[in-house]
Design a protein around this motif. Structure first.
Motif, PDB file in Angstrom:
ATOM      1  N   LEU A 137       0.829  -1.205   0.000  1.00  0.00           N
ATOM      2  CA  LEU A 137       0.000   0.000   0.000  1.00  0.00           C
ATOM      3  C   LEU A 137       0.863   1.254   0.000  1.00  0.00           C
ATOM      4  N   ALA A 138       1.974   1.222   0.703  1.00  0.00           N
ATOM      5  CA  ALA A 138       2.882   2.374   0.722  1.00  0.00           C
ATOM      6  C   ALA A 138       3.464   2.639  -0.655  1.00  0.00           C
ATOM      7  N   ASP A 139       3.857   1.575  -1.375  1.00  0.00           N
ATOM      8  CA  ASP A 139       4.406   1.759  -2.723  1.00  0.00           C
ATOM      9  C   ASP A 139       3.359   2.342  -3.665  1.00  0.00           C
ATOM     10  N   ALA A 140       2.119   1.835  -3.575  1.00  0.00           N
ATOM     11  CA  ALA A 140       1.061   2.344  -4.455  1.00  0.00           C
ATOM     12  C   ALA A 140       0.750   3.809  -4.147  1.00  0.00           C
ATOM     13  N   LEU A 141       0.683   4.146  -2.858  1.00  0.00           N
ATOM     14  CA  LEU A 141       0.399   5.541  -2.481  1.00  0.00           C
ATOM     15  C   LEU A 141       1.546   6.459  -2.875  1.00  0.00           C
ATOM     16  N   ALA A 142       2.795   5.964  -2.723  1.00  0.00           N
ATOM     17  CA  ALA A 142       3.946   6.781  -3.113  1.00  0.00           C
ATOM     18  C   ALA A 142       3.940   7.060  -4.606  1.00  0.00           C
ATOM     19  N   ALA A 143       3.513   6.071  -5.406  1.00  0.00           N
ATOM     20  CA  ALA A 143       3.443   6.287  -6.857  1.00  0.00           C
ATOM     21  C   ALA A 143       2.428   7.366  -7.205  1.00  0.00           C
ATOM     22  N   GLU A 144       1.303   7.410  -6.495  1.00  0.00           N
ATOM     23  CA  GLU A 144       0.295   8.438  -6.756  1.00  0.00           C
ATOM     24  C   GLU A 144       0.762   9.806  -6.271  1.00  0.00           C
ATOM     25  N   LEU A 145       1.540   9.809  -5.206  1.00  0.00           N
ATOM     26  CA  LEU A 145       2.045  11.081  -4.671  1.00  0.00           C
ATOM     27  C   LEU A 145       3.325  11.539  -5.359  1.00  0.00           C
ATOM     28  N   SER A 146       3.915  10.665  -6.185  1.00  0.00           N
ATOM     29  CA  SER A 146       5.182  10.955  -6.871  1.00  0.00           C
ATOM     30  C   SER A 146       6.292  11.242  -5.861  1.00  0.00           C
ATOM     31  N   VAL A 147       6.377  10.388  -4.834  1.00  0.00           N
ATOM     32  CA  VAL A 147       7.423  10.511  -3.825  1.00  0.00           C
ATOM     33  C   VAL A 147       8.108   9.160  -3.676  1.00  0.00           C
ATOM     34  N   SER A 148       9.245   9.161  -2.995  1.00  0.00           N
ATOM     35  CA  SER A 148       9.940   7.907  -2.718  1.00  0.00           C
ATOM     36  C   SER A 148       9.147   7.101  -1.704  1.00  0.00           C
ATOM     37  N   PRO A 149       9.079   5.769  -1.868  1.00  0.00           N
ATOM     38  CA  PRO A 149       8.304   4.951  -0.910  1.00  0.00           C
ATOM     39  C   PRO A 149       9.016   4.737   0.420  1.00  0.00           C
ATOM     40  N   GLU A 150      10.285   5.088   0.500  1.00  0.00           N
ATOM     41  CA  GLU A 150      11.051   4.773   1.705  1.00  0.00           C
ATOM     42  C   GLU A 150      10.565   5.491   2.963  1.00  0.00           C
ATOM     43  N   PRO A 151      10.209   6.768   2.919  1.00  0.00           N
ATOM     44  CA  PRO A 151       9.870   7.444   4.185  1.00  0.00           C
ATOM     45  C   PRO A 151       8.442   7.213   4.658  1.00  0.00           C
ATOM     46  N   ALA A 152       7.795   6.129   4.257  1.00  0.00           N
ATOM     47  CA  ALA A 152       6.435   5.854   4.723  1.00  0.00           C
ATOM     48  C   ALA A 152       6.417   5.672   6.231  1.00  0.00           C
ATOM     49  N   ILE A 153       5.311   6.118   6.849  1.00  0.00           N
ATOM     50  CA  ILE A 153       5.177   6.052   8.309  1.00  0.00           C
ATOM     51  C   ILE A 153       3.848   5.408   8.665  1.00  0.00           C
ATOM     52  N   PRO A 154       3.715   4.830   9.872  1.00  0.00           N
ATOM     53  CA  PRO A 154       2.417   4.297  10.305  1.00  0.00           C
ATOM     54  C   PRO A 154       1.425   5.436  10.535  1.00  0.00           C
ATOM     55  N   PRO A 155       0.155   5.202  10.297  1.00  0.00           N
ATOM     56  CA  PRO A 155      -0.844   6.251  10.533  1.00  0.00           C
ATOM     57  C   PRO A 155      -0.975   6.588  12.016  1.00  0.00           C
ATOM     58  N   ALA A 156      -1.428   7.784  12.288  1.00  0.00           N
ATOM     59  CA  ALA A 156      -1.632   8.214  13.672  1.00  0.00           C
ATOM     60  C   ALA A 156      -3.075   7.947  14.093  1.00  0.00           C
ATOM     61  N   VAL A 157      -3.617   6.799  13.683  1.00  0.00           N
ATOM     62  CA  VAL A 157      -4.976   6.392  14.049  1.00  0.00           C
ATOM     63  C   VAL A 157      -4.956   4.919  14.433  1.00  0.00           C
ATOM     64  N   THR A 158      -6.104   4.429  14.883  1.00  0.00           N
ATOM     65  CA  THR A 158      -6.228   3.019  15.281  1.00  0.00           C
ATOM     66  C   THR A 158      -7.177   2.297  14.338  1.00  0.00           C
ATOM     67  N   CYS A 159      -6.767   1.087  13.904  1.00  0.00           N
ATOM     68  CA  CYS A 159      -7.624   0.268  13.051  1.00  0.00           C
ATOM     69  C   CYS A 159      -7.441  -1.195  13.436  1.00  0.00           C
ATOM     70  N   SER A 160      -8.245  -2.074  12.858  1.00  0.00           N
ATOM     71  CA  SER A 160      -8.223  -3.501  13.221  1.00  0.00           C
ATOM     72  C   SER A 160      -6.931  -4.153  12.744  1.00  0.00           C
ATOM     73  N   PRO A 161      -6.535  -5.273  13.376  1.00  0.00           N
ATOM     74  CA  PRO A 161      -5.303  -5.962  12.958  1.00  0.00           C
ATOM     75  C   PRO A 161      -5.349  -6.448  11.515  1.00  0.00           C
ATOM     76  N   ALA A 162      -6.529  -6.700  10.978  1.00  0.00           N
ATOM     77  CA  ALA A 162      -6.626  -7.186   9.601  1.00  0.00           C
ATOM     78  C   ALA A 162      -6.457  -6.075   8.577  1.00  0.00           C
TER      79      ALA A 162
END
Length: 226
Positions: A137-162
């Motif tokens: 998901l980070a690679d796909a989002l980075a491609a849409e944002l035209s940024v490098s995928p390396e600096p991806a970070i975890p979201p600052a929210v809570t979601c289910s383990p799945a």
């Protein structure tokens, strides 16, 4: 010649014969000597039989003792050998110890990644939820944002383990994408789209930046890929 003349001739001949060279005493002495010799022979034969029999018994006992000693020694040696080898047999019966650390064990789900790949495994996605970064998901989002995928970070929210999640911080704006089969309540301005696999995709922005307000565009672009 008549019988009378014949009898006279025999009688005359008997008178002319020489006297006997032995008498009754000589006969008794010779008989006694023969008896003694016969008794001596019998005694000697009996003694010989006894001696031979006793010697045979001794020889048999000696042979049996040697054979038993050799058998005992051989049995003891074999037993010692078996005892010495029994630990090795036990070691061979046991499985080899696993010296690998838990973290070194390869995945059994067929989701290992090749060196240099930026994709997380399916197993990691299944347990991370919003606590980690899903590399796909980070690679796909980075491609849409035209940024490098390396600096991806975890979201600052809570979601289910799945859930699968990734976020990027560009200047003062944080863009978050979450794919989940479970209900999720995002912050204000969250855009939702249905993925190709029937899950829900949420995209939202937090903060200020050039890309603020473009969450729907990113959600529509990412949904078909998941």
């Amino acid at each position: 010649m008549d019988e009378q003349k014949l009898a006279d001739l025999f009688r005359d001949a008997a008178h002319d014969a020489p006297p006997a060279s032995f008498d009754a005493g000589d006969v008794r002495t010779a008989s006694r000597r023969a008896t003694l010799r016969r008794r001596g022979s019998i005694a000697a034969g009996t003694t010989l039989v006894v001696v031979l029999g006793f010697g045979g018994v001794l020889a048999a006992n000696s042979w049996y003792g040697q054979d038993g000693g050799n058998s005992t020694a051989a049995g003891s040696g074999q037993q010692g050998t078996d005892t010495a080898q029994s630990p090795m047999t036990l070691m061979e019966a046991q499985p080899p110890p696993n010296n690998d650390f838990p973290g070194d064990a390869p995945s059994t789900q067929g989701d290992g990644t090749a060196p240099g790949s930026t994709s997380f495994t399916a197993g990691e996605r299944a347990v991370q939820g919003c606590a980690g970064v899903d590399r796909e998901l980070a690679d796909a989002l980075a491609a849409e944002l035209s940024v490098s995928p390396e600096p991806a970070i975890p979201p600052a929210v809570t979601c289910s383990p799945a859930s699968r999640a990734a976020a990027y911080k560009i200047d003062g704006l944080t863009i978050t994408a979450i794919v989940t089969p479970d209900p999720f309540e995002g912050p204000a301005g969250t855009e939702k789209a249905k993925t190709a696999r029937g899950q829900d995709l949420y995209v939202f922005t937090q903060g200020d930046g050039e890309l603020k307000g473009q969450a729907k565009r990113f959600a529509d672009a990412l949904a078909p890929r998941f």
